[in-house]
Design a protein around this motif. Structure first.
Motif, PDB file in Angstrom:
ATOM      1  N   PHE A 473       0.833  -1.195   0.000  1.00 44.96           N
ATOM      2  CA  PHE A 473       0.000   0.000   0.000  1.00 44.96           C
ATOM      3  C   PHE A 473       0.874   1.253   0.000  1.00 44.96           C
ATOM      4  N   HIS A 474       0.475   2.237  -0.785  1.00 42.02           N
ATOM      5  CA  HIS A 474       1.190   3.515  -0.807  1.00 42.02           C
ATOM      6  C   HIS A 474       0.974   4.261   0.511  1.00 42.02           C
ATOM      7  N   ASN A 475      -0.259   4.215   1.019  1.00 39.70           N
ATOM      8  CA  ASN A 475      -0.558   4.885   2.284  1.00 39.70           C
ATOM      9  C   ASN A 475       0.128   4.150   3.437  1.00 39.70           C
ATOM     10  N   GLU A 479      -0.433   0.374   4.963  1.00 42.70           N
ATOM     11  CA  GLU A 479       0.643  -0.624   4.852  1.00 42.70           C
ATOM     12  C   GLU A 479       0.946  -1.233   6.228  1.00 42.70           C
ATOM     13  N   GLU A 480       0.935  -0.406   7.278  1.00 42.44           N
ATOM     14  CA  GLU A 480       1.126  -0.934   8.634  1.00 42.44           C
ATOM     15  C   GLU A 480       0.001  -1.888   9.006  1.00 42.44           C
ATOM     16  N   LEU A 481      -1.207  -1.536   8.636  1.00 38.83           N
ATOM     17  CA  LEU A 481      -2.356  -2.381   8.915  1.00 38.83           C
ATOM     18  C   LEU A 481      -2.245  -3.705   8.160  1.00 38.83           C
ATOM     19  N   ARG A 482      -1.773  -3.627   6.923  1.00 42.25           N
ATOM     20  CA  ARG A 482      -1.599  -4.860   6.126  1.00 42.25           C
ATOM     21  C   ARG A 482      -0.604  -5.808   6.805  1.00 42.25           C
ATOM     22  N   LYS A 483       0.491  -5.251   7.299  1.00 43.22           N
ATOM     23  CA  LYS A 483       1.503  -6.075   7.958  1.00 43.22           C
ATOM     24  C   LYS A 483       0.932  -6.764   9.195  1.00 43.22           C
ATOM     25  N   ILE A 488      -1.317 -11.696  11.747  1.00 47.04           N
ATOM     26  CA  ILE A 488      -2.456 -12.416  12.357  1.00 47.04           C
ATOM     27  C   ILE A 488      -2.710 -13.713  11.600  1.00 47.04           C
ATOM     28  N   LEU A 489      -2.709 -13.630  10.294  1.00 47.00           N
ATOM     29  CA  LEU A 489      -2.988 -14.812   9.473  1.00 47.00           C
ATOM     30  C   LEU A 489      -1.912 -15.881   9.649  1.00 47.00           C
ATOM     31  N   GLU A 490      -0.690 -15.458   9.870  1.00 50.87           N
ATOM     32  CA  GLU A 490       0.411 -16.403  10.039  1.00 50.87           C
ATOM     33  C   GLU A 490       0.350 -17.113  11.393  1.00 50.87           C
ATOM     34  N   LYS A 491      -0.109 -16.399  12.440  1.00 50.77           N
ATOM     35  CA  LYS A 491       0.012 -16.922  13.794  1.00 50.77           C
ATOM     36  C   LYS A 491      -1.260 -17.544  14.356  1.00 50.77           C
ATOM     37  N   ILE A 492      -2.398 -17.067  13.934  1.00 48.33           N
ATOM     38  CA  ILE A 492      -3.646 -17.562  14.525  1.00 48.33           C
ATOM     39  C   ILE A 492      -4.212 -18.700  13.677  1.00 48.33           C
ATOM     40  N   ILE A 512      -7.517   4.825  11.403  1.00 47.78           N
ATOM     41  CA  ILE A 512      -7.427   4.392  10.008  1.00 47.78           C
ATOM     42  C   ILE A 512      -8.637   3.545   9.631  1.00 47.78           C
ATOM     43  N   ILE A 513      -9.161   2.767  10.581  1.00 44.68           N
ATOM     44  CA  ILE A 513     -10.377   1.986  10.308  1.00 44.68           C
ATOM     45  C   ILE A 513     -11.564   2.924  10.098  1.00 44.68           C
ATOM     46  N   LYS A 514     -11.599   4.004  10.866  1.00 47.82           N
ATOM     47  CA  LYS A 514     -12.662   4.997  10.683  1.00 47.82           C
ATOM     48  C   LYS A 514     -12.578   5.607   9.286  1.00 47.82           C
ATOM     49  N   ASP A 515     -11.362   5.934   8.845  1.00 48.11           N
ATOM     50  CA  ASP A 515     -11.177   6.489   7.492  1.00 48.11           C
ATOM     51  C   ASP A 515     -11.547   5.481   6.415  1.00 48.11           C
TER      52      ASP A 515
END
Length: 586
Positions: A473-475, A479-483, A488-492, A512-515
């Protein structure tokens, strides 16, 4: 002698058929037309129709058909001359007197038309013969189609040569507005020399004047217009009305902007229902002109202080002419933007988001006065109320006046009786939203939709983990949220009792979720999808993001080239254009 065609056309342009017929026949609106009982025959079911846009009435029961002049002749039993004089008075036009000078005026009009037509042809020829000027236009984002539609030209380094107009005398050339007399050198000079030329057409597609944008630095005025002439009145004409008027089948809205490039940029972005004033404030005549074709004009001015002040003055002046079933609204852009720069930087989608913030004239006047309220002391409130009531007294239509008095009194009551809301100033809300919108680029806003898709289909995403891993992500916040999502997907292993939203909020992703929820364009239609629909949404959004990124790079490259014309910048521009063309073929 016959009345000049232009004189009759001007009356028809200023006066609506429904206004004249409505004085005799009780009319009801039906879509874009009006209907009523026939004044020519006795009937119980209305078969008499009026179309203001086309300028005629038709009676299905009697077969009568005609324009405003015909109606007065047939219904009020006036002769044609008296009908013309009565309508000219209603249109605010001088009475036409048949004198020997009339023939001279007619001849002057023909010569005026011929001079401007010759000028238009040579301005266009100069443009297409000059590679530097063409490049300037293309770098501004103008396409070949737009250049042809608006017949944009170039005056030439020194303007047009008088020799091109050998059939006309000096007086005629000066009266055309194209030339002025240089007394020092005793010669005629094209007033538009070294300017990009924007021909101005009347509603019948006849060229009536020009606007010119300076291409050099040593000019006092960036833009100049043809001077007022006998046949060119800025207060009664609008740029691009000749094109915009055909768009009223698609929309009841017409954008009213200040500049040629504002109108052209909106038109090119797909908002073809746009007109521009010609260097003057919007007038009653302008309002009636756009109301002829559109019920809902939207004044869209610059976001700086002068733009806001101009819009405020227009609202306070034009509310006097409001009438039933017609509106007028305002949209103030973010500070530092005009419609042209906003569209070029932020794109069509972001402009559409801004449209949700348009304000009708009543609320616009109320909120502007509210901004100036210094305190809520009784005397301040009284002054505030008096200003609004004084504004209502200007309204000419008694029914509209009554409803605006009631409207403002209700708003005043709501404002000062509810403690929670008494300090809310809606214009500030609008400014805040536009500030947030322009904080993000067009492709970042698309990225919000992409992340919205992921958050609302997380179980599918678990089975397509690689797709999330490959996206960057450019934003930065996205991008932090994607990481975090990847982690989460790797560990849970099981999501049975896992609350994703709560986990993200605990990790400071609330804003960022609000946005994401606020700016996602696929909100409500991309939740809980099956695998196939998820893939379709995902692929389409990724393609849109990539295309918008390319366009953003192209805009940056064009700006770099305009500032520093070197081979590296030019090659970069060509490469990006090739990539965009290739992406459209896929």
């Amino acid at each position: 002698m016959k009345f000049p065609k232009e004189y009759l056309e001007e009356i028809k342009q200023r006066v609506k058929v429904s206004d004249i017929v409505g004085a005799t026949v009780q009319l009801k609106r039906r879509g874009r037309e009006f209907v009523g009982l026939s004044p020519f025959s006795k009937e119980k079911t209305p078969s008499f129709t009026i179309n203001d846009e086309k300028g005629f009435y038709h009676c299905f029961s009697s077969g009568e058909h005609g324009n405003i002049f015909d109606f007065l002749v047939k219904v009020e039993k006036l002769n044609f001359g008296d009908a013309v004089r009565k309508l000219a008075a209603k249109a605010g036009m001088p009475v036409f007197k048949f004198t020997k000078e009339n023939i001279e005026v007619e001849n002057k009009r023909k010569k005026y038309d011929e001079i401007l037509t010759i000028a238009l042809q040579h301005y266009q020829k100069n443009f297409f013969d000059n590679e530097i000027v063409k490049k300037y236009a293309f770098d501004r984002g103008l396409t070949q189609e737009i250049l042809s539609t608006f017949k944009i030209g170039y005056s030439g380094d020194y303007g047009l040569n008088v020799s091109l107009f050998s059939n006309f005398n000096q007086k005629e050339l000066i009266e055309s507005g194209i030339f002025f007399h240089d007394e020092k050198n005793n010669k005629l000079v094209d007033r538009f020399k070294n300017r990009l030329m924007f021909p101005i057409f009347d509603y019948n597609n006849k060229v009536i004047g020009f606007g010119g944008r300076a291409l050099g630095q040593n000019y006092l005025a960036k833009y100049i217009n043809s001077p007022e002439t006998e046949f060119f009145k800025k207060g009664f004409n609008l740029y691009n009305l000749n094109n915009a008027k055909t768009e009223n089948k698609q929309s009841s809205i017409v954008f009213v902007v200040e500049g040629y490039m504002d109108a052209i940029s909106l038109y090119q972005a797909g908002f073809k229902n746009v007109v521009a004033t010609l260097g003057t404030a919007m007038t009653e005549s302008h309002l009636n002109l756009v109301w002829r074709y559109f019920n809902d004009p939207l004044v869209c001015f610059d976001g700086d202080r002068s733009g806001q002040n101009a819009a405020q003055k227009i609202s306070e002046k034009l509310i006097a002419y409001m009438k039933p079933n017609y509106s007028l609204s305002f949209l103030i852009l973010p500070n530092g933007f005009d419609p042209d720069s906003f569209i070029r930087k932020n794109g069509r989608n972001n402009f559409e988001i801004l449209l949700d913030q348009k304000i009708d004239i009543g609320n616009f006047i109320f909120e502007n006065n509210l901004q100036n309220l210094q305190s809520t002391q009784p005397e301040e409130r009284a002054g505030f109320e008096k200003r609004l009531m004084d504004t209502c007294l200007l309204i000419q239509d008694s029914t509209v006046k009554k409803h605006y008095i009631s409207f403002f009194k209700n708003r005043i009551f709501e404002q000062f009786s509810n403690k929670k809301n008494k300090n809310i100033k809606p214009l500030n809300k609008t400014k805040e939203l536009t500030r947030k919108i322009t904080r993000y680029s067009s492709f970042e806003l698309k990225e919000f939709s992409l992340m919205y898709l992921f958050l609302n289909n997380f179980l599918i995403l678990r089975n397509q983990f690689d797709k999330l891993s490959l996206i960057n992500f450019h934003n930065k916040n996205l991008e932090e949220l994607r990481k975090v999502l990847v982690n989460i997907l790797e560990k849970i292993e099981t999501f049975k009792d896992f609350n994703l939203l709560k986990h993200l909020e605990e990790n400071n992703f609330s804003q960022i979720i609000k946005d994401i929820n606020e700016f996602s364009s696929i909100k409500g239609i991309s939740e809980n999808l099956n695998d196939e629909k998820f893939d379709n949404f995902l692929n389409d959004l990724i393609e849109q993001v990539n295309n918008l990124k390319l366009q953003s790079k192209l805009n940056d490259a064009e700006e770099s080239l305009s500032k520093n014309m070197n081979e590296a910048h030019y090659n970069e521009l060509l490469s990006l254009k090739d990539q965009i063309v290739a992406s459209k073929k896929v």
